[in-house]
Structures are given as structure tokens and as C-alpha cells.
Write a protein that holds these residues in place. Sequence first.
Motif, PDB file in Angstrom:
ATOM      1  N   VAL A  77      -0.820  58.588  37.235  1.00 11.67           N
ATOM      2  CA  VAL A  77      -0.538  59.887  36.604  1.00 11.67           C
ATOM      3  C   VAL A  77       0.931  60.071  35.898  1.00 11.67           C
ATOM      4  CG1 VAL A  77       0.249  61.422  38.556  1.00 11.67           C
ATOM      5  CG2 VAL A  77      -2.034  59.968  38.822  1.00 11.67           C
ATOM      6  N   SER A  78       1.651  58.994  36.183  1.00 13.70           N
ATOM      7  CA  SER A  78       3.220  59.179  35.239  1.00 13.70           C
ATOM      8  C   SER A  78       2.688  59.244  34.103  1.00 13.70           C
ATOM      9  CB  SER A  78       3.946  58.370  36.160  1.00 13.70           C
ATOM     10  OG  SER A  78       4.161  56.725  35.797  1.00 13.70           O
ATOM     11  N   ASP A  79       2.102  58.810  33.786  1.00 15.48           N
ATOM     12  CA  ASP A  79       2.223  58.992  32.278  1.00 15.48           C
ATOM     13  C   ASP A  79       1.427  59.876  31.619  1.00 15.48           C
ATOM     14  OD1 ASP A  79       2.557  56.463  31.292  1.00 15.48           O
ATOM     15  OD2 ASP A  79       0.705  56.322  32.412  1.00 15.48           O
ATOM     16  N   VAL A  80       1.264  61.185  32.460  1.00 14.89           N
ATOM     17  CA  VAL A  80       0.251  62.530  32.131  1.00 14.89           C
ATOM     18  C   VAL A  80       0.780  63.484  32.768  1.00 14.89           C
ATOM     19  CG1 VAL A  80      -1.464  61.469  31.537  1.00 14.89           C
ATOM     20  CG2 VAL A  80      -1.371  62.617  33.310  1.00 14.89           C
ATOM     21  N   MET A  81       1.873  63.521  33.756  1.00 13.88           N
ATOM     22  CA  MET A  81       2.234  64.797  34.677  1.00 13.88           C
ATOM     23  C   MET A  81       3.174  65.964  33.381  1.00 13.88           C
ATOM     24  SD  MET A  81       5.391  63.099  36.862  1.00 13.88           S
ATOM     25  CE  MET A  81       6.717  62.032  36.078  1.00 13.88           C
ATOM     26  N   VAL A  82       3.779  66.622  35.186  1.00 14.52           N
ATOM     27  CA  VAL A  82       4.384  67.510  33.748  1.00 14.52           C
ATOM     28  C   VAL A  82       5.659  67.246  34.341  1.00 14.52           C
ATOM     29  CG1 VAL A  82       5.459  69.718  33.890  1.00 14.52           C
ATOM     30  CG2 VAL A  82       2.947  69.644  33.804  1.00 14.52           C
ATOM     31  N   HIS A  83       6.648  66.863  34.174  1.00  9.73           N
ATOM     32  CA  HIS A  83       8.195  65.924  35.052  1.00  9.73           C
ATOM     33  C   HIS A  83       8.563  67.504  35.073  1.00  9.73           C
ATOM     34  CE1 HIS A  83      11.684  64.339  35.014  1.00  9.73           C
ATOM     35  NE2 HIS A  83      11.444  63.314  35.133  1.00  9.73           N
ATOM     36  N   THR A 126      -0.584  56.668  40.518  1.00  8.22           N
ATOM     37  CA  THR A 126      -2.237  56.124  40.328  1.00  8.22           C
ATOM     38  C   THR A 126      -2.925  55.728  39.733  1.00  8.22           C
ATOM     39  OG1 THR A 126      -1.826  57.405  42.580  1.00  8.22           O
ATOM     40  CG2 THR A 126      -4.268  57.772  41.423  1.00  8.22           C
ATOM     41  N   SER A 127      -3.855  55.582  38.801  1.00 10.04           N
ATOM     42  CA  SER A 127      -4.336  55.868  37.877  1.00 10.04           C
ATOM     43  C   SER A 127      -4.988  56.953  38.066  1.00 10.04           C
ATOM     44  CB  SER A 127      -5.331  54.224  38.016  1.00 10.04           C
ATOM     45  OG  SER A 127      -6.973  54.540  38.793  1.00 10.04           O
ATOM     46  N   LEU A 184      -8.681  55.562  31.666  1.00  5.66           N
ATOM     47  CA  LEU A 184      -7.923  56.051  32.559  1.00  5.66           C
ATOM     48  C   LEU A 184      -8.017  55.492  33.751  1.00  5.66           C
ATOM     49  CD1 LEU A 184     -10.674  59.197  32.817  1.00  5.66           C
ATOM     50  CD2 LEU A 184      -8.527  59.411  32.389  1.00  5.66           C
ATOM     51  N   GLU A 185      -8.438  54.245  33.433  1.00  4.58           N
ATOM     52  CA  GLU A 185      -8.329  53.298  34.237  1.00  4.58           C
ATOM     53  C   GLU A 185      -6.711  52.447  33.922  1.00  4.58           C
ATOM     54  OE1 GLU A 185     -10.539  49.577  36.544  1.00  4.58           O
ATOM     55  OE2 GLU A 185     -11.595  51.349  35.585  1.00  4.58           O
ATOM     56  N   GLU A 186      -5.859  52.412  32.550  1.00  7.25           N
ATOM     57  CA  GLU A 186      -4.994  51.887  31.973  1.00  7.25           C
ATOM     58  C   GLU A 186      -3.483  52.471  32.458  1.00  7.25           C
ATOM     59  OE1 GLU A 186      -5.693  51.116  27.790  1.00  7.25           O
ATOM     60  OE2 GLU A 186      -7.392  49.500  28.158  1.00  7.25           O
ATOM     61  N   LEU A 187      -4.148  53.464  32.605  1.00  7.33           N
ATOM     62  CA  LEU A 187      -2.338  55.105  33.048  1.00  7.33           C
ATOM     63  C   LEU A 187      -2.511  55.520  33.845  1.00  7.33           C
ATOM     64  CD1 LEU A 187      -3.269  56.939  29.216  1.00  7.33           C
ATOM     65  CD2 LEU A 187      -1.549  55.492  29.821  1.00  7.33           C
ATOM     66  N   GLN A 244      -7.214  59.660  40.016  1.00  7.26           N
ATOM     67  CA  GLN A 244      -7.035  60.634  40.332  1.00  7.26           C
ATOM     68  C   GLN A 244      -7.817  61.525  39.937  1.00  7.26           C
ATOM     69  OE1 GLN A 244      -3.921  61.534  42.123  1.00  7.26           O
ATOM     70  NE2 GLN A 244      -4.719  63.242  41.978  1.00  7.26           N
ATOM     71  N   LEU A 245      -8.685  61.015  38.931  1.00  2.00           N
ATOM     72  CA  LEU A 245      -9.886  62.317  38.112  1.00  2.00           C
ATOM     73  C   LEU A 245     -10.894  62.278  39.500  1.00  2.00           C
ATOM     74  CD1 LEU A 245     -11.453  63.485  36.336  1.00  2.00           C
ATOM     75  CD2 LEU A 245     -12.155  61.747  35.220  1.00  2.00           C
TER      76      LEU A 245
END
Length: 292
Positions: free
Chosen positions: A72-78, A155-156, A67-70, A160-161
Motif C-alpha cells: 500500500v505504501s507504494d501507491v498511497m497519496v502521501h 499490506t499487499s 499486486l502481490e509484490e507491491l 488491499q484490493l
Amino acid sequence: MTSNKGFRSRFVNALVRGMLRATGTTLTLSTLKLASHDDLHEALDEVHREGNFDQQDRDRLSGLFGLEELEVSDVMVHRMAMRAINAADPPEQVVRTVLESPYTRMPVWRGSTENIVGVIHAKDLLRALSEPDVRPETVDIVKVAQKPWFVPDTTSLKDQLNAFLRRKVHMAVVVDEYGEMQGIVTLEDIIEEIVGDIADEHDPSLQGVRQDADGSIIVDGSVSIRDLNRALGWSLPDTEATTIAGLVIHESKLIPEERQAFTFYEKRFIVLKREKNRITRLRIRPAVAPIQ
């Protein structure tokens, strides 16, 4: 004064202790004193190798560490893959789209799909329609929609969580450093990084992906690499590109023509359709091993 690094380490260790206790795993003193994520990952691998808990438990803990390494861009819906409502559509059409959608929340745009003016929640729409003077053909979707919340794509996931929980909001619009809309992220997207995919009877199958009769996979170029990996159990890298089309362009170092084929990561990628400079459809099959 305690450093932020020390606080984060204790925070992560506390979460780890709680989750490992749930699996019946005994922790050593050295494990509890770990300070870095690399050390935590290494210890987690060791406990897994010793058979103290299974792969699913390991993946959940690994997701927690990440969670701290990733970002928001890594999991967002493009933005190319997200579903959204056009505020200019006839109100009755919008009502039908929202109520028939498998999603409870959808962004609302006006003028351009990148101009998000609100987020419509199905419950808010139903509540508005229950008013005596409101009908599907007269409801004002923008007024019913909630104000959009914009967050930076850097944002990490941990931050964001925490922000989602603090604000009690489930969806945010992701923007880059120039304020350009990149996509959307939801609370569920982040939770799934910890516990894996959350199945729901209303969830659609992965949009833009289908298996052909010959066993190959037909994929829309806008499908995210992370979603494809999750759906098919693949491990394509997603550090340099977000979508499968982006991965092909990154690896080939060019904008491919239709019918061009490339082999990397033990897969054969064939470009089926291209529109201007966008790859819109690909065929993916296992790479054929060279004859020895």
C-alpha cells in the motif's frame, strides 16, 4: 491440504488466462503451469516480443502480477500531498470545499492533519443538506462523515484490493507500524496499477508540477515519484523514497541547501526552495552529456 503458494499461483494463472484470452493470445501448456511471478513476467515479456499483444496489454498484465509484490505504501497519496478537510473550519466553508473539489471523498482531520476522524463523501453531504432543518452553516461535518478505516502500510495491493471489494469501501487511511498516519489509498489507486491512469473529466492535472518556459520541470518536493513517473513517462526509482524530495535526499546523502544541484538517473535536480529540513521545490531538467 493445498499450500497457499499453490493457491496463489493458480489464482494468478487464472487471471492471466482470462486477460490473455481477451487479447487473442494462445497459451502453451508450460505457460499455464508457471508457479512464480518471475516466471510469469518472463513469459509475458516473451509473448510481447513475439508481437502477440501490444505494450499497453503487457503493462496491464505486469500490473496485475505486481499486486502481490507491491505494498500500500507504494501507491498511497502521501500525507504531505493529500487534500483533507479541517473539522474546525466553518461548516459553510467545508461544504464549499467538498462540493468544489474534484474528489468525491476527502479525509477529515481535527487538531492535527495526522488525526483523521472521518471521511466525507460528497453524496453523504448532499443528502444531509437535503434534510429540511439542515443548512450549510449548521451542518455537522464530523457526524456526516463515515468512520475512517485504517490499514497498515505494509499490506499487499492484492490483499488491499480484496479488502476494498469485500467491505465495499473506496478509501482507507494508511498508518505505519507505530500507528502514525502516512497517507491515504483508494480503490482507484490500485486499479490504476493494473490498467494505467484512469482519465476523468473532473481529474485535476498533477498538482505541484509545471513546465517552465525553458522546458525544465518545476516540482513540489512532496510530489510522489510514482505520480511523476506516470505523468511524464519517466522511470525514476521509488523503492528507497516515496517523494521526489526524498529521492534527492537519499541520493545526495544530505539535506541540500538552496541552489545546490545534483545529477543522477540522467536528470539534473536543482533545489529551488528549502524550509527547515524539507525540500519544498525543485527544478528538474535532462542531464547534459559530458563533452567527449
